[in-house]
Design a protein around this motif. Structure first.
Motif, PDB file in Angstrom:
ATOM      1  N   TRP A 271      37.801  34.108  33.554  1.00 63.36           N
ATOM      2  CA  TRP A 271      38.268  33.508  32.297  1.00 63.36           C
ATOM      3  C   TRP A 271      39.366  32.472  32.559  1.00 63.36           C
ATOM      4  CZ3 TRP A 271      43.035  33.500  29.770  1.00 63.36           C
ATOM      5  CH2 TRP A 271      43.009  33.068  28.436  1.00 63.36           C
ATOM      6  N   LYS A 272      39.368  31.428  31.743  1.00 64.66           N
ATOM      7  CA  LYS A 272      40.457  30.456  31.768  1.00 64.66           C
ATOM      8  C   LYS A 272      40.710  29.998  30.338  1.00 64.66           C
ATOM      9  CE  LYS A 272      37.546  26.628  33.407  1.00 64.66           C
ATOM     10  NZ  LYS A 272      37.478  25.600  34.433  1.00 64.66           N
ATOM     11  N   PRO A 273      41.978  29.725  30.017  1.00 67.11           N
ATOM     12  CA  PRO A 273      42.322  29.408  28.631  1.00 67.11           C
ATOM     13  C   PRO A 273      41.967  27.989  28.201  1.00 67.11           C
ATOM     14  CG  PRO A 273      44.289  29.386  29.983  1.00 67.11           C
ATOM     15  CD  PRO A 273      43.170  29.850  30.854  1.00 67.11           C
ATOM     16  N   HIS A 274      41.674  27.128  29.151  1.00 68.16           N
ATOM     17  CA  HIS A 274      41.419  25.722  28.828  1.00 68.16           C
ATOM     18  C   HIS A 274      40.544  25.143  29.933  1.00 68.16           C
ATOM     19  CE1 HIS A 274      42.307  21.393  28.368  1.00 68.16           C
ATOM     20  NE2 HIS A 274      42.570  21.702  27.111  1.00 68.16           N
ATOM     21  N   ALA A 275      39.803  24.116  29.620  1.00 64.53           N
ATOM     22  CA  ALA A 275      38.911  23.499  30.604  1.00 64.53           C
ATOM     23  C   ALA A 275      39.670  22.983  31.830  1.00 64.53           C
ATOM     24  CB  ALA A 275      38.120  22.362  29.959  1.00 64.53           C
ATOM     25  N   LYS A 276      40.925  22.555  31.647  1.00 59.79           N
ATOM     26  CA  LYS A 276      41.711  22.035  32.765  1.00 59.79           C
ATOM     27  C   LYS A 276      42.460  23.132  33.526  1.00 59.79           C
ATOM     28  CE  LYS A 276      42.487  17.491  30.702  1.00 59.79           C
ATOM     29  NZ  LYS A 276      43.496  16.547  30.189  1.00 59.79           N
ATOM     30  N   SER A 277      42.406  24.348  33.028  1.00 62.57           N
ATOM     31  CA  SER A 277      43.119  25.468  33.656  1.00 62.57           C
ATOM     32  C   SER A 277      42.310  26.079  34.791  1.00 62.57           C
ATOM     33  CB  SER A 277      43.386  26.567  32.622  1.00 62.57           C
ATOM     34  OG  SER A 277      44.185  26.104  31.571  1.00 62.57           O
ATOM     35  N   MET A 278      43.013  26.757  35.685  1.00 67.77           N
ATOM     36  CA  MET A 278      42.348  27.563  36.706  1.00 67.77           C
ATOM     37  C   MET A 278      41.842  28.847  36.056  1.00 67.77           C
ATOM     38  SD  MET A 278      44.698  27.425  40.139  1.00 67.77           S
ATOM     39  CE  MET A 278      46.314  26.821  39.663  1.00 67.77           C
TER      40      MET A 278
ATOM     41  N   LEU B 195      59.542  38.930  43.934  1.00 70.11           N
ATOM     42  CA  LEU B 195      58.298  39.497  44.453  1.00 70.11           C
ATOM     43  C   LEU B 195      57.902  40.763  43.694  1.00 70.11           C
ATOM     44  CD1 LEU B 195      58.820  38.938  48.277  1.00 70.11           C
ATOM     45  CD2 LEU B 195      57.283  37.672  46.759  1.00 70.11           C
ATOM     46  N   ALA B 196      58.878  41.605  43.362  1.00 69.92           N
ATOM     47  CA  ALA B 196      58.584  42.822  42.598  1.00 69.92           C
ATOM     48  C   ALA B 196      58.052  42.466  41.210  1.00 69.92           C
ATOM     49  CB  ALA B 196      59.836  43.691  42.493  1.00 69.92           C
ATOM     50  N   SER B 197      58.648  41.469  40.567  1.00 62.47           N
ATOM     51  CA  SER B 197      58.171  41.026  39.252  1.00 62.47           C
ATOM     52  C   SER B 197      56.758  40.466  39.345  1.00 62.47           C
ATOM     53  CB  SER B 197      59.110  39.961  38.672  1.00 62.47           C
ATOM     54  OG  SER B 197      60.359  40.524  38.366  1.00 62.47           O
ATOM     55  N   THR B 198      56.499  39.731  40.404  1.00 63.76           N
ATOM     56  CA  THR B 198      55.175  39.139  40.600  1.00 63.76           C
ATOM     57  C   THR B 198      54.123  40.230  40.795  1.00 63.76           C
ATOM     58  OG1 THR B 198      56.144  37.144  41.528  1.00 63.76           O
ATOM     59  CG2 THR B 198      53.828  37.574  42.061  1.00 63.76           C
ATOM     60  N   ARG B 199      54.456  41.244  41.571  1.00 61.99           N
ATOM     61  CA  ARG B 199      53.500  42.331  41.788  1.00 61.99           C
ATOM     62  C   ARG B 199      53.170  43.037  40.473  1.00 61.99           C
ATOM     63  NH1 ARG B 199      51.278  46.972  43.279  1.00 61.99           N
ATOM     64  NH2 ARG B 199      50.249  47.046  45.314  1.00 61.99           N
ATOM     65  N   ARG B 200      54.149  43.232  39.611  1.00 61.67           N
ATOM     66  CA  ARG B 200      53.895  43.892  38.326  1.00 61.67           C
ATOM     67  C   ARG B 200      52.888  43.105  37.485  1.00 61.67           C
ATOM     68  NH1 ARG B 200      59.425  44.877  38.773  1.00 61.67           N
ATOM     69  NH2 ARG B 200      59.993  43.242  37.273  1.00 61.67           N
ATOM     70  N   VAL B 201      52.954  41.788  37.559  1.00 57.47           N
ATOM     71  CA  VAL B 201      51.968  40.969  36.835  1.00 57.47           C
ATOM     72  C   VAL B 201      50.589  41.134  37.470  1.00 57.47           C
ATOM     73  CG1 VAL B 201      51.267  38.591  36.301  1.00 57.47           C
ATOM     74  CG2 VAL B 201      53.645  39.297  35.972  1.00 57.47           C
ATOM     75  N   LEU B 202      50.528  41.065  38.791  1.00 60.17           N
ATOM     76  CA  LEU B 202      49.235  41.196  39.479  1.00 60.17           C
ATOM     77  C   LEU B 202      48.589  42.555  39.205  1.00 60.17           C
ATOM     78  CD1 LEU B 202      50.123  39.554  42.917  1.00 60.17           C
ATOM     79  CD2 LEU B 202      48.751  38.560  41.064  1.00 60.17           C
ATOM     80  N   GLU B 203      49.398  43.591  39.066  1.00 57.29           N
ATOM     81  CA  GLU B 203      48.866  44.933  38.802  1.00 57.29           C
ATOM     82  C   GLU B 203      48.134  45.010  37.468  1.00 57.29           C
ATOM     83  OE1 GLU B 203      52.442  47.238  38.979  1.00 57.29           O
ATOM     84  OE2 GLU B 203      52.343  47.488  41.163  1.00 57.29           O
ATOM     85  N   ARG B 204      48.456  44.116  36.562  1.00 59.29           N
ATOM     86  CA  ARG B 204      47.866  44.168  35.215  1.00 59.29           C
ATOM     87  C   ARG B 204      46.651  43.252  35.046  1.00 59.29           C
ATOM     88  NH1 ARG B 204      52.779  45.310  31.061  1.00 59.29           N
ATOM     89  NH2 ARG B 204      53.706  46.958  32.308  1.00 59.29           N
ATOM     90  N   LEU B 205      46.269  42.544  36.075  1.00 59.33           N
ATOM     91  CA  LEU B 205      45.146  41.614  35.924  1.00 59.33           C
ATOM     92  C   LEU B 205      43.861  42.372  35.606  1.00 59.33           C
ATOM     93  CD1 LEU B 205      45.784  39.098  38.834  1.00 59.33           C
ATOM     94  CD2 LEU B 205      46.493  38.943  36.437  1.00 59.33           C
ATOM     95  N   PRO B 206      43.166  41.969  34.550  1.00 57.60           N
ATOM     96  CA  PRO B 206      41.934  42.653  34.137  1.00 57.60           C
ATOM     97  C   PRO B 206      40.726  42.124  34.914  1.00 57.60           C
ATOM     98  CG  PRO B 206      42.481  40.950  32.570  1.00 57.60           C
ATOM     99  CD  PRO B 206      43.573  40.934  33.619  1.00 57.60           C
ATOM    100  N   GLU B 207      40.119  42.973  35.704  1.00 59.82           N
ATOM    101  CA  GLU B 207      38.984  42.524  36.518  1.00 59.82           C
ATOM    102  C   GLU B 207      37.843  41.965  35.681  1.00 59.82           C
ATOM    103  OE1 GLU B 207      37.727  45.222  39.542  1.00 59.82           O
ATOM    104  OE2 GLU B 207      39.666  45.108  40.550  1.00 59.82           O
ATOM    105  N   GLU B 208      37.687  42.461  34.471  1.00 59.58           N
ATOM    106  CA  GLU B 208      36.579  41.993  33.623  1.00 59.58           C
ATOM    107  C   GLU B 208      36.798  40.565  33.120  1.00 59.58           C
ATOM    108  OE1 GLU B 208      39.369  44.304  30.878  1.00 59.58           O
ATOM    109  OE2 GLU B 208      38.654  44.487  32.932  1.00 59.58           O
ATOM    110  N   HIS B 209      38.001  40.012  33.342  1.00 55.73           N
ATOM    111  CA  HIS B 209      38.296  38.650  32.871  1.00 55.73           C
ATOM    112  C   HIS B 209      38.676  37.699  34.009  1.00 55.73           C
ATOM    113  CE1 HIS B 209      38.092  39.760  28.675  1.00 55.73           C
ATOM    114  NE2 HIS B 209      38.926  40.761  28.879  1.00 55.73           N
ATOM    115  N   MET B 210      38.346  38.027  35.237  1.00 52.88           N
ATOM    116  CA  MET B 210      38.784  37.213  36.376  1.00 52.88           C
ATOM    117  C   MET B 210      38.234  35.789  36.340  1.00 52.88           C
ATOM    118  SD  MET B 210      40.988  38.712  38.123  1.00 52.88           S
ATOM    119  CE  MET B 210      41.545  40.022  39.161  1.00 52.88           C
TER     120      MET B 210
END
Length: 165
Positions: free
Chosen positions: A31-38, A14-29
């Motif tokens: 964005w998706k890397p591929h047409a089949k991606s979320m 959970l701590a590792s997951t929070r560290r990833v969430l803290e870095r999410l760039p709002e300006e790219h919310m």
């Protein structure tokens, strides 16, 4: 001792997951890397939903996917994602604190209507359906961050970004 190992494992993930969430760039919310991606926000929201499922593993003897909406509205603001994540972590921590090893060994079922997907002890379901599933999607978010040239936090030690490489 089993409960102690389970709780330690979960809290680390959970701590590792929070560290990833803290870095999410709002300006790219969106964005998706591929047409089949979320989208970035859709994947992050799904990851948070997995915490709701982990809570459900403790609250109910089974979870029926046919009663869950396929997709909820994605949270677009990092602050909202972190707030919901932290609230769900608090619920899960309380349930972990209150459970005993007997309840961790009780059978839990994941189904989709009449189709049984898995039936296993609650502790194993928590690790596989809950935590491992969350780690899988956290890793996907790490790839999204890398592709967006945002430093990826380490999960099991420093990342290349943490080391300045």
């Amino acid at each position: 001792m089993v409960k102690q190992l389970i709780v330690g494992d979960i809290m680390n993930e959970l701590a590792s997951t929070r560290r990833v969430l803290e870095r999410l760039p709002e300006e790219h919310m969106s964005w998706k890397p591929h047409a089949k991606s979320m989208t970035l926000s859709g994947l992050a929201t799904h990851l948070i939903n997995l915490l709701n499922w982990q809570v459900a593993i403790f609250l109910y003897p089974e979870f029926d996917l046919s009663t869950v909406p396929l997709r909820r509205e994605a949270l677009e603001r990092r602050e909202d994602l972190l707030e919901e994540f932290d609230g769900n972590v608090a619920k899960l921590e309380k349930l972990l604190d209150e459970c005993d090893e007997k309840s961790l060994g009780e059978e839990w079922t994941l189904r989709n209507g009449d189709h049984i997907i898995l039936r296993q002890p609650r502790a194993i379901a928590l690790r596989t359906f809950g935590i491992s599933h969350m780690v899988h999607h956290r890793a996907q978010l790490g790839v999204y961050l890398r592709l967006l040239d945002i430093p990826v936090p380490g999960a099991y030690g420093p990342s290349a970004d943490d080391q300045g490489n």
